[in-house]
Design a protein around this motif. Structure first.
Motif, PDB file in Angstrom:
ATOM      1  N   LEU A   2      -1.815   0.662 -12.388  1.00  0.00           N
ATOM      2  CA  LEU A   2      -1.211  -0.660 -12.538  1.00  0.00           C
ATOM      3  C   LEU A   2      -1.196  -1.124 -14.002  1.00  0.00           C
ATOM      4  O   LEU A   2      -1.403  -2.305 -14.295  1.00  0.00           O
ATOM      5  N   THR A  19      -4.236   2.766  -1.890  1.00  0.00           N
ATOM      6  CA  THR A  19      -2.862   3.066  -1.494  1.00  0.00           C
ATOM      7  C   THR A  19      -1.985   1.860  -1.753  1.00  0.00           C
ATOM      8  O   THR A  19      -2.351   0.736  -1.388  1.00  0.00           O
ATOM      9  N   LEU A  20      -0.833   2.095  -2.389  1.00  0.00           N
ATOM     10  CA  LEU A  20       0.132   1.035  -2.625  1.00  0.00           C
ATOM     11  C   LEU A  20       1.176   1.014  -1.527  1.00  0.00           C
ATOM     12  O   LEU A  20       1.602   2.071  -1.034  1.00  0.00           O
ATOM     13  N   GLU A  21       1.589  -0.184  -1.150  1.00  0.00           N
ATOM     14  CA  GLU A  21       2.645  -0.330  -0.151  1.00  0.00           C
ATOM     15  C   GLU A  21       3.931   0.310  -0.632  1.00  0.00           C
ATOM     16  O   GLU A  21       4.676   0.925   0.145  1.00  0.00           O
ATOM     17  N   GLU A  23       4.968   2.673  -3.942  1.00  0.00           N
ATOM     18  CA  GLU A  23       4.539   3.347  -5.172  1.00  0.00           C
ATOM     19  C   GLU A  23       5.485   3.084  -6.335  1.00  0.00           C
ATOM     20  O   GLU A  23       5.090   3.195  -7.501  1.00  0.00           O
ATOM     21  N   ALA A  30       2.847  -5.198  -7.271  1.00  0.00           N
ATOM     22  CA  ALA A  30       2.100  -4.236  -6.463  1.00  0.00           C
ATOM     23  C   ALA A  30       1.383  -4.906  -5.293  1.00  0.00           C
ATOM     24  O   ALA A  30       0.828  -5.994  -5.428  1.00  0.00           O
ATOM     25  N   VAL A  32      -1.491  -3.641  -2.441  1.00  0.00           N
ATOM     26  CA  VAL A  32      -2.414  -2.598  -2.006  1.00  0.00           C
ATOM     27  C   VAL A  32      -2.582  -2.702  -0.494  1.00  0.00           C
ATOM     28  O   VAL A  32      -2.922  -3.764   0.031  1.00  0.00           O
ATOM     29  N   SER A  33      -2.350  -1.583   0.192  1.00  0.00           N
ATOM     30  CA  SER A  33      -2.423  -1.600   1.650  1.00  0.00           C
ATOM     31  C   SER A  33      -3.697  -0.963   2.198  1.00  0.00           C
ATOM     32  O   SER A  33      -4.039  -1.162   3.373  1.00  0.00           O
TER      33      SER A  33
END
Length: 272
Positions: A2, A19-21, A23, A30, A32-33
């Motif tokens: 990021l 993990t990003l929703e 990428e 951003a 984050v999921s």
């Protein structure tokens, strides 16, 4: 990660992992999921003022708005001279237990204090669920969870946070069902900072929307009153009309002025 200047894994991990929703999303957008290993992302100012701020984004403890309520906030703070650190914390679930977000926030505060980048003070800014987590840094750690060293912030900035209206017996919505997963509800039941504040809490800036359909503004009043009763002080702003999650990018409404008001308050309390 990021576009951060510093990347510090937490809790003895060799690296951070989340993990990003999307990428392909810009850092400022951003989401984050999932978080496997927590990490602290640092953003450096051009002209450091010797102080730092821990940034805690929202997402209901099931996601993290790491862009709008993290990176964007960090860059605003950089412009004021602060080193800003965005925490990517674990979520409360069956694998981590209810204490995980607070444990990560406490570890992040200790790491920043030990870095030498906050010699003149360390504050915290939290929005939505991140605001609840930020307020918990000035409250008692639940005895049922064990013991943890206190990490009192020098100032707090709390925005549209569910301070205690998600806790069992303190909801505003009648017969509100428990929030899934069970560990998330257990976190809200155990962490009610308005009734658990430690003595002499830090100066606090509070900002909410009066018509917030997600987090009732009574949360702001509960925190404001609790700070007063514990011997602290707070600056309380409730804007009549603003969406939940207004963050820094809600233009053309009075609520868009809150960062300027917060900057003036930071100067008034001697933290800028």
């Amino acid at each position: 990660m990021l576009a951060a200047d510093l990347v510090w894994p937490l809790r003895a991990a060799q690296s951070g992992a989340f993990t990003l929703e999307d990428e392909a999303a810009a850092p400022e957008a951003a989401v984050v999921s999932a978080v496997e290993r927590p990490v602290l992302l640092g953003y450096a100012p051009d002209a450091p003022n010797g102080r730092a701020m821990l940034v805690l984004g929202g997402g209901g403890y099931t996601a993290l708005m790491a862009g709008r309520e993290g990176v964007q906030v960090a860059r605003w703070l950089n412009g004021l001279g602060y080193h800003a650190f965005v925490l990517i914390h674990r979520f409360p679930d069956a694998g981590t237990g209810p204490s995980a977000p607070l444990d990560d926030a406490l570890a992040a505060m200790a790491m920043i204090r030990g870095s030498g980048l906050a010699d003149r003070g360390l504050g915290v800014i939290g929005l939505s669920s991140g605001g609840h987590l930020a307020a918990c840094l000035a409250a008692r750690y639940p005895a049922a969870w064990g013991t943890a060293g206190a990490q009192r912030p020098d100032v707090m900035v709390i925005g549209y946070a569910p301070i205690s209206t998600n806790a069992k017996g303190r909801t505003i919505v009648p017969d509100k069902p428990p929030l899934p997963p069970v560990e998330k509800q257990a976190l809200y039941d155990a962490l009610q900072p308005d009734v658990q504040l430690l003595p002499d809490p830090p100066p606090t800036f509070i900002v909410y929307a009066g018509n917030d359909p997600v987090v009732p503004a009574i949360n702001a009043q509960r925190l404001h009153d609790a700070l007063r009763d514990a011997g602290g002080s707070s600056e309380l702003h409730i804007f009549a009309d603003a969406p939940h999650g207004f963050a820094l990018d809600t233009p053309d409404r009075p609520v868009s002025l809150w960062p300027r008001l917060c900057e003036a308050w930071l100067r008034q309390v001697g933290f800028l």
